[in-house]
Design a protein around this motif. Structure first.
Motif, short mmCIF file in Angstrom:
data_model
loop_
_atom_site.label_atom_id
_atom_site.label_comp_id
_atom_site.label_asym_id
_atom_site.label_seq_id
_atom_site.Cartn_x
_atom_site.Cartn_y
_atom_site.Cartn_z
N UNK A 196 0.83 -1.21 0.00
CA UNK A 196 0.00 0.00 0.00
C UNK A 196 0.85 1.25 0.00
N UNK A 197 1.96 1.24 0.75
CA UNK A 197 2.85 2.40 0.77
C UNK A 197 3.51 2.63 -0.59
N UNK A 198 3.89 1.53 -1.26
CA UNK A 198 4.47 1.67 -2.60
C UNK A 198 3.47 2.24 -3.59
N UNK A 199 2.20 1.76 -3.51
CA UNK A 199 1.17 2.30 -4.39
C UNK A 199 0.91 3.77 -4.13
N UNK A 200 0.89 4.15 -2.83
CA UNK A 200 0.67 5.55 -2.48
C UNK A 200 1.81 6.42 -3.01
N UNK A 201 3.04 5.91 -2.92
CA UNK A 201 4.18 6.68 -3.41
C UNK A 201 4.13 6.84 -4.92
N UNK A 203 1.40 6.72 -6.85
CA UNK A 203 0.31 7.65 -7.20
C UNK A 203 0.70 9.09 -6.92
N UNK A 204 1.44 9.30 -5.85
CA UNK A 204 1.91 10.65 -5.52
C UNK A 204 2.83 11.18 -6.62
N UNK A 205 3.74 10.33 -7.10
CA UNK A 205 4.63 10.75 -8.18
C UNK A 205 3.86 11.02 -9.47
N UNK A 206 2.85 10.17 -9.75
CA UNK A 206 2.05 10.37 -10.96
C UNK A 206 1.28 11.68 -10.90
N UNK A 207 0.67 11.97 -9.74
CA UNK A 207 -0.07 13.24 -9.59
C UNK A 207 0.87 14.43 -9.73
N UNK A 208 2.07 14.31 -9.18
CA UNK A 208 3.05 15.40 -9.29
C UNK A 208 3.44 15.64 -10.75
N UNK A 209 3.59 14.55 -11.52
CA UNK A 209 3.94 14.70 -12.94
C UNK A 209 2.81 15.37 -13.72
N UNK A 210 1.55 14.94 -13.43
CA UNK A 210 0.42 15.55 -14.14
C UNK A 210 0.28 17.03 -13.79
N UNK A 211 0.48 17.38 -12.52
CA UNK A 211 0.40 18.79 -12.12
C UNK A 211 1.50 19.61 -12.78
N UNK A 212 2.67 19.01 -12.86
CA UNK A 212 3.78 19.70 -13.53
C UNK A 212 3.48 19.91 -15.01
N UNK A 213 2.82 18.92 -15.63
CA UNK A 213 2.43 19.05 -17.03
C UNK A 213 1.40 20.16 -17.22
N UNK A 214 0.43 20.24 -16.30
CA UNK A 214 -0.62 21.25 -16.43
C UNK A 214 -0.10 22.66 -16.19
#
Length: 327
Positions: A196-201, A203-214
């Motif tokens: 669960x911690x690996x999945x949370x990490x 997803x956090x990286x993915x959200x950060x990449x999408x925000x950086x793209x936007x």
């Protein structure tokens, strides 16, 4: 020499005529509008104290029709009479259900050879089974073996007793009773928490990449281009003439007032198109809706091509693919 020139001139004229015919067809397809018409009606004018869905369905009617290329192509759907979409190309008529049925029939025809082969195998197995039942030789051979080896029967008795002990040691559900190891349970819990911690990490990286793209300027320009294209397409697609008129009562003055407020919020879009008389103390519905419009393909295709070949949109598509591949 003159004969060759004459033949070449004839071929050139034929090609020119064919080119002009193709050009005329393309222009007709691009500039001939797709005309559509939608109608709806809800008839429940009598005053009621309670809302009933079945009564409302009885007074419900709706239809949608379209035509293209000077009514050479058309179709439509309706409720409650024509609940399946029907098409017409020149003089040929067909429905959506017929198209689905033809596809299913083709799939069945493709599967028939496999089914026939399976049926043949089943028939062969049945023949073998009937042949075994008809032949009593194997039973006699087994009896002779039992007479020759009486020790085997004696050895089977301790096996049966072991099986009975195993059944007694099992739970009523049929599974063996086993005391769980607490260390194994703790290891499993720890593995699940780590997963669960690996999945949370991730997803956090993915959200950060999408925000950086936007946050990038090219992405903002691409979004603005998308909104412009959508606005142009909607202006072409939406009906030019439409109206909604009648009377509505929801049985509660507060609820009816809220409904009218919601309509008032859309006044810039509905001005001159919506005329509804409220009924505050009763439940009744008497509404008519009609919309007519036409769609010309040329501006839609131009807007789509402009959107597809836009530099910022193309760059945004590439970055989205990379993000998905990385995820």
């Amino acid at each position: 020499m003159s004969i060759y020139l004459f033949v070449l001139s004839v071929i050139g004229r034929v090609l020119l005529v064919l080119l002009l015919i193709v050009l005329c067809l393309v222009l007709v397809i691009l500039f001939c509008p797709i005309r559509y018409e939608a109608k709806g009606r809800i008839r429940d004018p009598a005053e009621h104290e309670e809302f009933e869905l079945d009564r409302l369905k009885e007074g419900l009617f709706g239809s949608f029709h379209f035509s293209w290329l000077f009514s050479l192509i058309g179709g439509g759907i309706g409720y409650p009479d024509e609940t399946t979409f029907r098409f017409r190309i020149a003089w040929k008529k067909f429905t959506l259900d017929e198209i689905k049925q033809k596809r299913e029939d083709k799939k069945k025809q493709k599967k028939r050879p496999d089914n026939e082969a399976q049926a043949q195998l089943d028939a062969d197995k049945k023949e073998e089974e009937t042949a075994k039942l008809a032949d009593p030789k194997p039973d006699r051979e087994q009896e002779k073996k039992k007479e020759a080896d009486p020790k085997k029967e004696e050895s089977e008795e301790p096996r049966k007793s072991k099986k009975q002990k195993e059944k007694q040691s099992r739970k009523p559900g049929g599974k063996k009773w086993k005391i769980p190891d607490p260390f194994e349970i703790l290891d499993r819990i720890q593995e699940k928490i780590e997963g669960l911690l690996e999945k949370a990490e991730s997803t956090k990286k993915t959200i950060h990449r999408w925000l950086k793209l936007l946050e990038q300027e090219s992405t903002k320009r691409a979004v603005e281009e998308v909104l412009k294209v959508l606005g142009k397409v909607l202006r072409v697609i939406l009906p030019k003439k439409w109206y909604l008129k009648g009377s509505v009562g929801l049985g509660d003055p507060d609820l009816t007032g809220t409904f009218l407020e919601a309509i008032a919020l859309t006044f810039p879009l509905t001005a001159g198109h919506v005329a509804i008389t409220p009924k505050f103390t009763s439940i009744q519905t008497d509404l008519d809706f009609e919309a007519k419009g036409s769609i010309i393909l040329l501006p839609v295709i131009v807007a789509a091509l402009r959107f597809w070949f836009n530099k910022d949109v193309r760059l945004l598509r590439q970055r989205i693919r990379k993000l998905r591949a990385g995820a």
